[in-house]
Design a protein around this motif. Structure first.
Motif, PDB file in Angstrom:
ATOM      1  N   UNK A   8       6.775  -0.117   9.920  1.00  0.00           N
ATOM      2  CA  UNK A   8       6.883  -0.608   8.551  1.00  0.00           C
ATOM      3  C   UNK A   8       7.975  -1.675   8.494  1.00  0.00           C
ATOM      4  N   UNK A   9       7.676  -2.767   7.778  1.00  0.00           N
ATOM      5  CA  UNK A   9       8.618  -3.868   7.633  1.00  0.00           C
ATOM      6  C   UNK A   9       8.710  -4.205   6.143  1.00  0.00           C
ATOM      7  N   UNK A  10       9.933  -4.345   5.640  1.00  0.00           N
ATOM      8  CA  UNK A  10      10.134  -4.617   4.215  1.00  0.00           C
ATOM      9  C   UNK A  10      10.970  -5.877   4.031  1.00  0.00           C
ATOM     10  N   UNK A  11      10.633  -6.634   2.993  1.00  0.00           N
ATOM     11  CA  UNK A  11      11.409  -7.811   2.635  1.00  0.00           C
ATOM     12  C   UNK A  11      11.522  -7.860   1.120  1.00  0.00           C
ATOM     13  N   UNK A  12      12.748  -8.008   0.644  1.00  0.00           N
ATOM     14  CA  UNK A  12      12.980  -8.138  -0.781  1.00  0.00           C
ATOM     15  C   UNK A  12      14.208  -9.016  -0.971  1.00  0.00           C
ATOM     16  N   UNK A  13      14.090 -10.041  -1.793  1.00  0.00           N
ATOM     17  CA  UNK A  13      15.196 -10.978  -1.989  1.00  0.00           C
ATOM     18  C   UNK A  13      16.374 -10.343  -2.727  1.00  0.00           C
ATOM     19  N   UNK A  19      14.345   2.926  -2.261  1.00  0.00           N
ATOM     20  CA  UNK A  19      13.950   3.878  -1.212  1.00  0.00           C
ATOM     21  C   UNK A  19      12.764   4.722  -1.671  1.00  0.00           C
ATOM     22  N   UNK A  20      12.700   5.031  -2.966  1.00  0.00           N
ATOM     23  CA  UNK A  20      11.577   5.814  -3.488  1.00  0.00           C
ATOM     24  C   UNK A  20      10.264   5.046  -3.361  1.00  0.00           C
ATOM     25  N   UNK A  21      10.296   3.740  -3.642  1.00  0.00           N
ATOM     26  CA  UNK A  21       9.080   2.926  -3.497  1.00  0.00           C
ATOM     27  C   UNK A  21       8.686   2.802  -2.032  1.00  0.00           C
ATOM     28  N   UNK A  22       9.661   2.643  -1.154  1.00  0.00           N
ATOM     29  CA  UNK A  22       9.366   2.579   0.282  1.00  0.00           C
ATOM     30  C   UNK A  22       8.724   3.878   0.760  1.00  0.00           C
ATOM     31  N   UNK A  23       9.246   5.000   0.276  1.00  0.00           N
ATOM     32  CA  UNK A  23       8.685   6.299   0.660  1.00  0.00           C
ATOM     33  C   UNK A  23       7.247   6.432   0.158  1.00  0.00           C
ATOM     34  N   UNK A  26       4.995   4.336   2.439  1.00  0.00           N
ATOM     35  CA  UNK A  26       4.801   4.989   3.730  1.00  0.00           C
ATOM     36  C   UNK A  26       3.891   6.211   3.618  1.00  0.00           C
ATOM     37  N   UNK A  27       4.050   6.960   2.542  1.00  0.00           N
ATOM     38  CA  UNK A  27       3.204   8.145   2.325  1.00  0.00           C
ATOM     39  C   UNK A  27       1.732   7.737   2.176  1.00  0.00           C
ATOM     40  N   UNK A  28       1.469   6.719   1.370  1.00  0.00           N
ATOM     41  CA  UNK A  28       0.083   6.308   1.134  1.00  0.00           C
ATOM     42  C   UNK A  28      -0.547   5.695   2.385  1.00  0.00           C
ATOM     43  N   UNK A  29       0.230   4.936   3.148  1.00  0.00           N
ATOM     44  CA  UNK A  29      -0.312   4.336   4.369  1.00  0.00           C
ATOM     45  C   UNK A  29      -0.555   5.411   5.423  1.00  0.00           C
ATOM     46  N   UNK A  30       0.349   6.370   5.544  1.00  0.00           N
ATOM     47  CA  UNK A  30       0.152   7.469   6.496  1.00  0.00           C
ATOM     48  C   UNK A  30      -1.113   8.251   6.144  1.00  0.00           C
ATOM     49  N   UNK A  31      -1.328   8.467   4.858  1.00  0.00           N
ATOM     50  CA  UNK A  31      -2.535   9.168   4.417  1.00  0.00           C
ATOM     51  C   UNK A  31      -3.784   8.352   4.768  1.00  0.00           C
ATOM     52  N   UNK A  32      -3.723   7.035   4.570  1.00  0.00           N
ATOM     53  CA  UNK A  32      -4.849   6.155   4.897  1.00  0.00           C
ATOM     54  C   UNK A  32      -5.117   6.147   6.407  1.00  0.00           C
ATOM     55  N   UNK A  33      -4.062   6.239   7.205  1.00  0.00           N
ATOM     56  CA  UNK A  33      -4.192   6.168   8.657  1.00  0.00           C
ATOM     57  C   UNK A  33      -4.542   7.500   9.300  1.00  0.00           C
ATOM     58  N   UNK A  34      -4.493   8.568   8.524  1.00  0.00           N
ATOM     59  CA  UNK A  34      -4.746   9.890   9.085  1.00  0.00           C
ATOM     60  C   UNK A  34      -6.127   9.934   9.753  1.00  0.00           C
ATOM     61  N   UNK A  35      -6.157  10.438  10.986  1.00  0.00           N
ATOM     62  CA  UNK A  35      -7.375  10.573  11.792  1.00  0.00           C
ATOM     63  C   UNK A  35      -7.999   9.230  12.188  1.00  0.00           C
TER      64      UNK A  35
END
Length: 109
Positions: A8-13, A19-23, A26-35
């Protein structure tokens, strides 16, 4: 089948990305990547858009490094959270659509 490690790579000016948005990302992408083994990384960029016609808006861009084609979504909204969640919804839909097309390749014959 285990889910591979995703970078995961983040950029914000202006540090609008909490941290809550990053979490959440990551949670939604991990769910999408499952299996699946087709997602290798994710890049998230958030910028404040400052123009006379958009005085208080944020642009979120989410790139999923996905095989066989990368997926990108850019959304603009009044808050960072709205823009980011909308872009996430869009890339999730695109990844699912690509997977469906690959599964149904036999229909094209």
């Amino acid at each position: 089948m285990e889910t591979p490690e995703i970078a995961f790579e983040y950029y914000s000016e202006n540090h609008e990305l909490t941290d809550a948005l990053k979490a959440k990302v990551e949670q939604r992408i991990q769910k999408l990547a499952k299996k699946h083994r087709d997602i290798t990384g994710v890049s998230v960029a958030v910028q404040q858009v400052e123009h006379s016609h958009t005085p208080h808006a944020y642009r979120a861009r989410v790139v999923i490094y996905h095989r066989p084609e990368n997926v990108v979504a850019t959304e603009v909204a009044p808050t960072v959270q709205e823009a980011l969640l909308s872009a996430l919804n869009s890339v999730e839909r695109q990844v699912r659509e690509q997977r469906r097309k690959l599964r149904e390749a036999w229909k094209r014959s």
